[in-house]
Design an enzyme around this catalytic site. Structure first.
Site, PDB file in Angstrom:
ATOM      1  N   CYS A 144       0.835  -1.204   0.000  1.00  0.00           N
ATOM      2  CA  CYS A 144       0.000   0.000   0.000  1.00  0.00           C
ATOM      3  C   CYS A 144       0.873   1.260   0.000  1.00  0.00           C
ATOM      4  CB  CYS A 144      -0.957  -0.005   1.190  1.00  0.00           C
ATOM      5  SG  CYS A 144      -2.306   1.155   0.956  1.00  0.00           S
ATOM      6  N   ASP A 213      -3.778   1.839  10.049  1.00  0.00           N
ATOM      7  CA  ASP A 213      -4.944   2.733  10.123  1.00  0.00           C
ATOM      8  C   ASP A 213      -5.500   2.757  11.536  1.00  0.00           C
ATOM      9  OD1 ASP A 213      -5.886   3.651   7.189  1.00  0.00           O
ATOM     10  OD2 ASP A 213      -4.815   1.739   7.146  1.00  0.00           O
TER      11      ASP A 213
HETATM   12  P1  RI2 Z   1       0.019   6.641   6.870  1.00  0.00           P
HETATM   13  C1  RI2 Z   1      -3.650   3.726   4.163  1.00  0.00           C
HETATM   14  O1  RI2 Z   1      -5.022   3.513   3.932  1.00  0.00           O
HETATM   15  C2  RI2 Z   1      -2.900   2.402   4.219  1.00  0.00           C
HETATM   16  O2  RI2 Z   1      -3.651   1.372   4.879  1.00  0.00           O
HETATM   17  C3  RI2 Z   1      -1.695   2.836   5.050  1.00  0.00           C
HETATM   18  O3  RI2 Z   1      -0.941   1.753   5.546  1.00  0.00           O
HETATM   19  C4  RI2 Z   1      -2.393   3.623   6.150  1.00  0.00           C
HETATM   20  O4  RI2 Z   1      -3.414   4.361   5.460  1.00  0.00           O
HETATM   21  C5  RI2 Z   1      -1.486   4.513   6.974  1.00  0.00           C
HETATM   22  O5  RI2 Z   1      -0.939   5.487   6.187  1.00  0.00           O
HETATM   23  P2  RI2 Z   1      -5.763   4.192   2.619  1.00  0.00           P
HETATM   24  O6  RI2 Z   1      -5.922   5.650   2.956  1.00  0.00           O
HETATM   25  O7  RI2 Z   1      -0.736   7.256   8.030  1.00  0.00           O
HETATM   26  O8  RI2 Z   1      -4.853   3.966   1.434  1.00  0.00           O
HETATM   27  O9  RI2 Z   1       1.276   5.927   7.343  1.00  0.00           O
HETATM   28  O10 RI2 Z   1      -7.073   3.458   2.514  1.00  0.00           O
HETATM   29  O11 RI2 Z   1       0.261   7.569   5.712  1.00  0.00           O
END
Ligand code: RI2
Length: 320
Positions: A144, A213
């Site tokens: 991701c 998350d």
């Molecule tokens: P940071 C993202 O979710 C991913 O799951 C990623 O690991 C998490 O948020 C944390 O991201 P999505 O927004 O706070 O892509 O480390 O659904 O940036």
């Protein structure tokens, strides 16, 4: 809100969070806290226009802020950092119901700036601590797009460390491409895989870094769908798994038995013109068992998931 432009601006932030224009749990929390400024600036304008009633009471402002918080909470259900950041700003707003509106606006703007500073300083600490885990000639696997993980890798690179990254595209929204582009643009060698080839990537890896998350009271980490699958594979190849996250991802509600909701997104994200009689399950996240996690890299230091919760109780009292 009377000012149509600002109301649009606030609603656009909610929409951008919902449709992943604003992506990543930390970015979502920052955008949500900043969006409150649109509401405060509207009320400042009303106040300055009606300066004859400069001691007006802020009950309308307080109810607008509470409605805004509800809308932001609903924009993405698995985001305790968004909820914690908004609560950091608004949790005691009722205490100031007898304040003059302009005084409350000043107080809340200051509170917003404090929240943003805590998050910004925390991001730096996470990068500093996490970059120490990156050793020379390592292969790092990630999934991701986690800004926390990317910032750790960029800081390690800026310190002259030589390593490469293998990452997955992360269907259906392909956030992994964002990670690959960002790292490659800073001269880090990236090998990109389709999600189902993650085992091939992990076999070559020395370290598995993921974001988060949400973290629950049991120490479970909730992250992008696929995280637990890849963690199981990493375990089999004895590859250490570190979660990189701000401590505000912890959900205090899970202490009282609430289950962290796992966002179920639209079927059309996966297959826009699917056959009518085909059902698509598009969970955005899954839980990673704490037993699979070597450590959680936070701004408070590196902790086993379970011991992080105890540390949080003393360090983030506003959450409890
Ligand atoms: P940071 C993202 O979710 C991913 O799951 C990623 O690991 C998490 O948020 C944390 O991201 P999505 O927004 O706070 O892509 O480390 O659904 O940036």
């Amino acid at each position: 809100m009377s000012n149509f432009k600002n109301k649009n601006s606030f609603n656009k932030v909610v929409l951008d969070i919902k449709n992943l224009e604003i992506q990543g749990a930390t970015n979502i929390a920052i955008a949500a806290v900043k969006s409150l400024k649109f509401i405060l600036s509207d009320f400042s304008k009303i106040e300055s226009k009606s300066n004859s009633k400069s001691n007006s009471k802020p009950n309308k402002l307080i109810s607008e802020l509470k409605n805004a918080k509800k809308k932001l909470f609903k924009s993405r259900p698995t985001e305790p950092m968004l909820r914690n950041a908004l609560n950091y700003v608004l949790s005691d707003v009722d205490k100031y119901a007898m304040d003059e509106t302009d005084k409350l606006i000043l107080r809340l703007n200051h509170r917003i700036d404090q929240a943003l500073e805590i998050i910004s300083k925390g991001k730096l600490e996470i990068s500093k601590i996490g970059s120490k885990k990156i050793k020379k000639n390592m292969v790092v696997f990630t999934h991701c797009h986690s800004k926390s993980v990317v910032d750790i890798l960029l800081l390690a690179k800026s310190k002259g460390k030589k390593f490469e990254v293998h990452n997955t595209e992360t269907r259906p929204r392909y956030q992994g491409r964002k990670t690959a582009k960002e790292l490659a643009s800073h001269g880090i060698k990236v090998t990109h895989y389709v999600d189902s080839a993650a085992r091939l990537a992990l076999k070559k890896a020395d370290l598995f870094l993921i974001g988060a998350d949400a973290i629950t009271v049991e120490g479970k980490v909730i992250n992008k769908i696929g995280s637990e699958l890849f963690a199981e594979v990493a375990k089999r190849y004895q590859i250490p798994i570190y979660v990189c996250t701000h401590s505000w991802k912890f959900d205090p509600q899970t202490i009282f038995g609430f289950e962290e909701p796992i966002e179920l997104r639209s079927e059309s994200e996966v297959w826009p013109d699917k056959p009518k009689n085909v059902k698509i399950q598009n969970f955005a996240f899954e839980q990673v068992d704490p037993d699979l996690i070597s450590g959680v890299i936070t701004e408070l230091g590196i902790y086993k998931p379970e011991s992080l919760v105890e540390e949080l109780k003393s360090r983030n009292k506003f959450m409890f």
